[in-house]
Write a protein that holds these residues in place. Structure first.
Motif, PDB file in Angstrom:
ATOM      1  N   PHE A  96      -4.982 -40.834  -8.221  1.00 44.91           N
ATOM      2  CA  PHE A  96      -5.559 -40.316  -6.985  1.00 44.91           C
ATOM      3  C   PHE A  96      -6.435 -39.105  -7.358  1.00 44.91           C
ATOM      4  O   PHE A  96      -5.879 -38.381  -8.167  1.00 44.91           O
ATOM      5  CB  PHE A  96      -4.492 -40.455  -5.979  1.00 44.91           C
ATOM      6  CG  PHE A  96      -3.973 -41.523  -5.772  1.00 44.91           C
ATOM      7  CD1 PHE A  96      -4.149 -42.624  -4.866  1.00 44.91           C
ATOM      8  CD2 PHE A  96      -2.421 -41.602  -6.079  1.00 44.91           C
ATOM      9  CE1 PHE A  96      -3.495 -43.710  -4.471  1.00 44.91           C
ATOM     10  CE2 PHE A  96      -1.642 -42.812  -5.943  1.00 44.91           C
ATOM     11  CZ  PHE A  96      -2.380 -43.704  -5.082  1.00 44.91           C
ATOM     12  N   GLY A  97      -7.482 -38.764  -6.626  1.00 40.54           N
ATOM     13  CA  GLY A  97      -7.993 -37.698  -6.379  1.00 40.54           C
ATOM     14  C   GLY A  97      -7.063 -36.397  -6.150  1.00 40.54           C
ATOM     15  O   GLY A  97      -6.004 -36.560  -5.543  1.00 40.54           O
ATOM     16  N   LEU A  98      -7.507 -35.277  -6.648  1.00 32.21           N
ATOM     17  CA  LEU A  98      -6.417 -33.900  -6.430  1.00 32.21           C
ATOM     18  C   LEU A  98      -5.951 -33.805  -4.982  1.00 32.21           C
ATOM     19  O   LEU A  98      -4.585 -33.706  -4.730  1.00 32.21           O
ATOM     20  CB  LEU A  98      -7.259 -32.784  -6.752  1.00 32.21           C
ATOM     21  CG  LEU A  98      -6.426 -31.443  -6.532  1.00 32.21           C
ATOM     22  CD1 LEU A  98      -5.226 -31.503  -7.389  1.00 32.21           C
ATOM     23  CD2 LEU A  98      -7.154 -30.375  -6.963  1.00 32.21           C
ATOM     24  N   ARG A  99      -6.929 -33.806  -4.106  1.00 29.79           N
ATOM     25  CA  ARG A  99      -6.468 -33.664  -2.568  1.00 29.79           C
ATOM     26  C   ARG A  99      -5.549 -34.708  -2.028  1.00 29.79           C
ATOM     27  O   ARG A  99      -4.685 -34.319  -1.336  1.00 29.79           O
ATOM     28  CB  ARG A  99      -7.687 -33.486  -1.626  1.00 29.79           C
ATOM     29  CG  ARG A  99      -7.295 -33.205  -0.203  1.00 29.79           C
ATOM     30  CD  ARG A  99      -8.669 -32.926   0.455  1.00 29.79           C
ATOM     31  NE  ARG A  99      -9.395 -31.686   0.130  1.00 29.79           N
ATOM     32  CZ  ARG A  99     -10.465 -31.242   0.599  1.00 29.79           C
ATOM     33  NH1 ARG A  99     -10.881 -31.561   1.523  1.00 29.79           N
ATOM     34  NH2 ARG A  99     -11.084 -29.950  -0.066  1.00 29.79           N
ATOM     35  N   GLU A 100      -5.729 -36.084  -2.234  1.00 31.79           N
ATOM     36  CA  GLU A 100      -5.122 -37.163  -1.854  1.00 31.79           C
ATOM     37  C   GLU A 100      -3.785 -37.117  -2.800  1.00 31.79           C
ATOM     38  O   GLU A 100      -2.683 -37.354  -2.006  1.00 31.79           O
ATOM     39  CB  GLU A 100      -5.893 -38.545  -2.355  1.00 31.79           C
ATOM     40  CG  GLU A 100      -5.096 -39.733  -1.880  1.00 31.79           C
ATOM     41  CD  GLU A 100      -4.926 -39.886  -0.257  1.00 31.79           C
ATOM     42  OE1 GLU A 100      -3.977 -40.863   0.031  1.00 31.79           O
ATOM     43  OE2 GLU A 100      -5.443 -38.956   0.431  1.00 31.79           O
ATOM     44  N   ALA A 101      -3.812 -36.655  -3.887  1.00 27.91           N
ATOM     45  CA  ALA A 101      -2.406 -36.805  -4.586  1.00 27.91           C
ATOM     46  C   ALA A 101      -1.631 -35.645  -4.081  1.00 27.91           C
ATOM     47  O   ALA A 101      -0.176 -35.721  -3.770  1.00 27.91           O
ATOM     48  CB  ALA A 101      -2.944 -36.383  -6.093  1.00 27.91           C
ATOM     49  N   GLU A 102      -2.119 -34.401  -3.721  1.00 29.85           N
ATOM     50  CA  GLU A 102      -1.372 -33.493  -3.116  1.00 29.85           C
ATOM     51  C   GLU A 102      -0.801 -33.954  -1.713  1.00 29.85           C
ATOM     52  O   GLU A 102       0.478 -33.576  -1.459  1.00 29.85           O
ATOM     53  CB  GLU A 102      -2.396 -32.098  -2.752  1.00 29.85           C
ATOM     54  CG  GLU A 102      -2.402 -31.305  -4.193  1.00 29.85           C
ATOM     55  CD  GLU A 102      -3.606 -30.299  -4.265  1.00 29.85           C
ATOM     56  OE1 GLU A 102      -3.886 -29.385  -4.653  1.00 29.85           O
ATOM     57  OE2 GLU A 102      -4.428 -30.257  -3.170  1.00 29.85           O
ATOM     58  N   LEU A 130      -5.449 -31.957 -11.262  1.00 28.58           N
ATOM     59  CA  LEU A 130      -4.138 -31.769 -11.108  1.00 28.58           C
ATOM     60  C   LEU A 130      -3.539 -30.451 -12.096  1.00 28.58           C
ATOM     61  O   LEU A 130      -2.749 -29.633 -11.642  1.00 28.58           O
ATOM     62  CB  LEU A 130      -2.978 -32.805 -11.067  1.00 28.58           C
ATOM     63  CG  LEU A 130      -1.716 -32.560 -10.505  1.00 28.58           C
ATOM     64  CD1 LEU A 130      -1.665 -32.239  -9.042  1.00 28.58           C
ATOM     65  CD2 LEU A 130      -0.783 -33.604 -10.677  1.00 28.58           C
ATOM     66  N   ALA A 131      -3.917 -30.899 -13.150  1.00 32.96           N
ATOM     67  CA  ALA A 131      -3.346 -30.002 -14.354  1.00 32.96           C
ATOM     68  C   ALA A 131      -4.145 -29.001 -14.441  1.00 32.96           C
ATOM     69  O   ALA A 131      -3.400 -27.497 -14.626  1.00 32.96           O
ATOM     70  CB  ALA A 131      -3.477 -30.706 -15.650  1.00 32.96           C
ATOM     71  N   ARG A 132      -5.370 -28.598 -13.972  1.00 37.56           N
ATOM     72  CA  ARG A 132      -6.165 -27.320 -14.049  1.00 37.56           C
ATOM     73  C   ARG A 132      -5.670 -26.703 -13.002  1.00 37.56           C
ATOM     74  O   ARG A 132      -5.499 -25.254 -13.062  1.00 37.56           O
ATOM     75  CB  ARG A 132      -7.693 -27.752 -14.122  1.00 37.56           C
ATOM     76  CG  ARG A 132      -8.023 -28.238 -15.523  1.00 37.56           C
ATOM     77  CD  ARG A 132      -9.435 -28.444 -15.779  1.00 37.56           C
ATOM     78  NE  ARG A 132     -10.073 -29.532 -14.971  1.00 37.56           N
ATOM     79  CZ  ARG A 132     -10.075 -30.795 -15.279  1.00 37.56           C
ATOM     80  NH1 ARG A 132      -9.658 -31.166 -16.582  1.00 37.56           N
ATOM     81  NH2 ARG A 132     -10.626 -31.741 -14.397  1.00 37.56           N
ATOM     82  N   ARG A 133      -5.562 -27.405 -11.635  1.00 40.39           N
ATOM     83  CA  ARG A 133      -5.502 -26.742 -10.595  1.00 40.39           C
ATOM     84  C   ARG A 133      -3.966 -25.915 -10.604  1.00 40.39           C
ATOM     85  O   ARG A 133      -3.598 -24.735 -10.012  1.00 40.39           O
ATOM     86  CB  ARG A 133      -5.560 -27.345  -9.273  1.00 40.39           C
ATOM     87  CG  ARG A 133      -5.065 -26.742  -7.952  1.00 40.39           C
ATOM     88  CD  ARG A 133      -5.897 -25.761  -7.569  1.00 40.39           C
ATOM     89  NE  ARG A 133      -7.306 -26.043  -7.099  1.00 40.39           N
ATOM     90  CZ  ARG A 133      -7.776 -26.818  -5.935  1.00 40.39           C
ATOM     91  NH1 ARG A 133      -6.902 -27.093  -5.062  1.00 40.39           N
ATOM     92  NH2 ARG A 133      -8.794 -27.324  -5.735  1.00 40.39           N
ATOM     93  N   HIS A 134      -3.065 -26.563 -11.025  1.00 41.11           N
ATOM     94  CA  HIS A 134      -1.732 -26.302 -10.572  1.00 41.11           C
ATOM     95  C   HIS A 134      -0.824 -25.813 -12.022  1.00 41.11           C
ATOM     96  O   HIS A 134       0.294 -25.663 -12.048  1.00 41.11           O
ATOM     97  CB  HIS A 134      -0.792 -27.125  -9.880  1.00 41.11           C
ATOM     98  CG  HIS A 134      -1.215 -27.487  -8.685  1.00 41.11           C
ATOM     99  ND1 HIS A 134      -1.022 -26.617  -7.499  1.00 41.11           N
ATOM    100  CD2 HIS A 134      -2.040 -28.471  -8.174  1.00 41.11           C
ATOM    101  CE1 HIS A 134      -1.656 -27.090  -6.327  1.00 41.11           C
ATOM    102  NE2 HIS A 134      -2.245 -28.267  -6.739  1.00 41.11           N
ATOM    103  N   GLY A 135      -1.445 -25.904 -13.254  1.00 39.01           N
ATOM    104  CA  GLY A 135      -1.070 -25.669 -14.469  1.00 39.01           C
ATOM    105  C   GLY A 135      -0.035 -26.696 -15.101  1.00 39.01           C
ATOM    106  O   GLY A 135       1.099 -26.254 -15.739  1.00 39.01           O
TER     107      GLY A 135
END
Length: 271
Positions: free
Chosen positions: A48-54, A86-91
């Protein structure tokens, strides 16, 4: 624990060492599965895209910053789409095979770890076995998890129930099992012929009947939860998947459930 979830979200089982899992959603539009033993928190794939995954993780009372890892099965978009962001935004550290990385579809990953198929590794106390599967990707794997003597198999995206897979996933206490398509719906449906051949071939996806065949080989004595997953939107229906597996359970479907594309699956505990 994060308080991002809505009030009607299911509570996370709080027992340390207790194996549990949930699905953000499963199908051709995106796949992601959460697994935890109460100490380690991992996400298997993020299609899923980042926003949808969040948003979907918040629904399960999880924030991405809580994740210890994202484990990637293979490079197809419905499993990989949100991994890099996800990896880049949240490490979040990412674990994958070199073959999956060489697909070139991930972009920069700050914390990358290699997986060697058939070589067990651990994230905190959660034991993880990566298993090679027959699928049309560069180096595809699926996962078997162990915590406190309980075993969970995550087994989707395989073209046929090979002897190797049957041996590797025997004796699980819970199983997320691909039931991708009904052969008749696939052949009479709207997909182009090339896609029909790919999906129905030995390196594509499991049909309902193939899932039943594999399940019988794995054994049913220990299985508390059987989750039908990765159902095709056009080439399958939930009732057909359940009908294929229920006879193996003497008509008792209480151990069966569906990981839906839109709503996923709430937390399930394995005792």
């Amino acid at each position: 624990m994060s308080q991002l979830a809505a009030a009607d979200s299911p509570p996370v089982v709080p027992l340390q060492g207790r194996l549990r899992f949930a699905s953000l959603g499963s199908g051709s539009k995106g796949n992601a599965t959460l697994v935890s033993d109460g100490e380690a928190w991992v996400l298997v794939d993020c299609g899923f895209g980042l926003r949808e995954a969040e948003r979907r993780m918040a629904r399960l009372d999880i924030h991405p910053s809580q994740l210890d890892a994202v484990l990637v099965t293979h490079e197809h978009g419905d499993h990989l789409r949100g991994v890099g962001p996800l990896a880049r935004r949240h490490g979040v550290p990412v674990y994958m095979t070199p073959g999956t990385w060489l697909s070139g579809r991930l972009g920069e990953v700050p914390k990358l770890h290699w997986i060697t198929p058939q070589s067990r590794f651990a994230i905190k106390g959660l034991l993880i076995d990566p298993i090679t599967v027959p699928h049309d990707a560069r180096e595809p794997i699926q996962f078997r998890f162990e915590a406190a003597g309980c075993h969970l198999g995550v087994l989707t995206d395989l073209g046929h129930p090979s002897d190797h897979v049957a041996e590797a996933f025997r004796g699980c206490d819970a199983l997320i099992l691909e039931c991708n398509h009904d052969p008749h719906l696939l052949q009479t449906g709207p997909s182009p012929p090339t896609l029909k051949r790919r999906v129905g071939g030995n390196w594509g996806h499991l049909a309902n009947g193939q899932a039943a065949t594999l399940l019988a080989r794995l054994g049913l004595d220990r299985l508390q939860r059987i989750v039908c997953s990765h159902l095709s939107e056009h080439n399958n229906r939930p009732e057909l998947a359940l009908e294929a597996l229920t006879p193996l359970l003497d008509g008792d479907a209480s151990r069966l459930t569906i990981a839906a594309q839109d709503h996923g699956l709430q937390w399930q505990a394995v005792s």
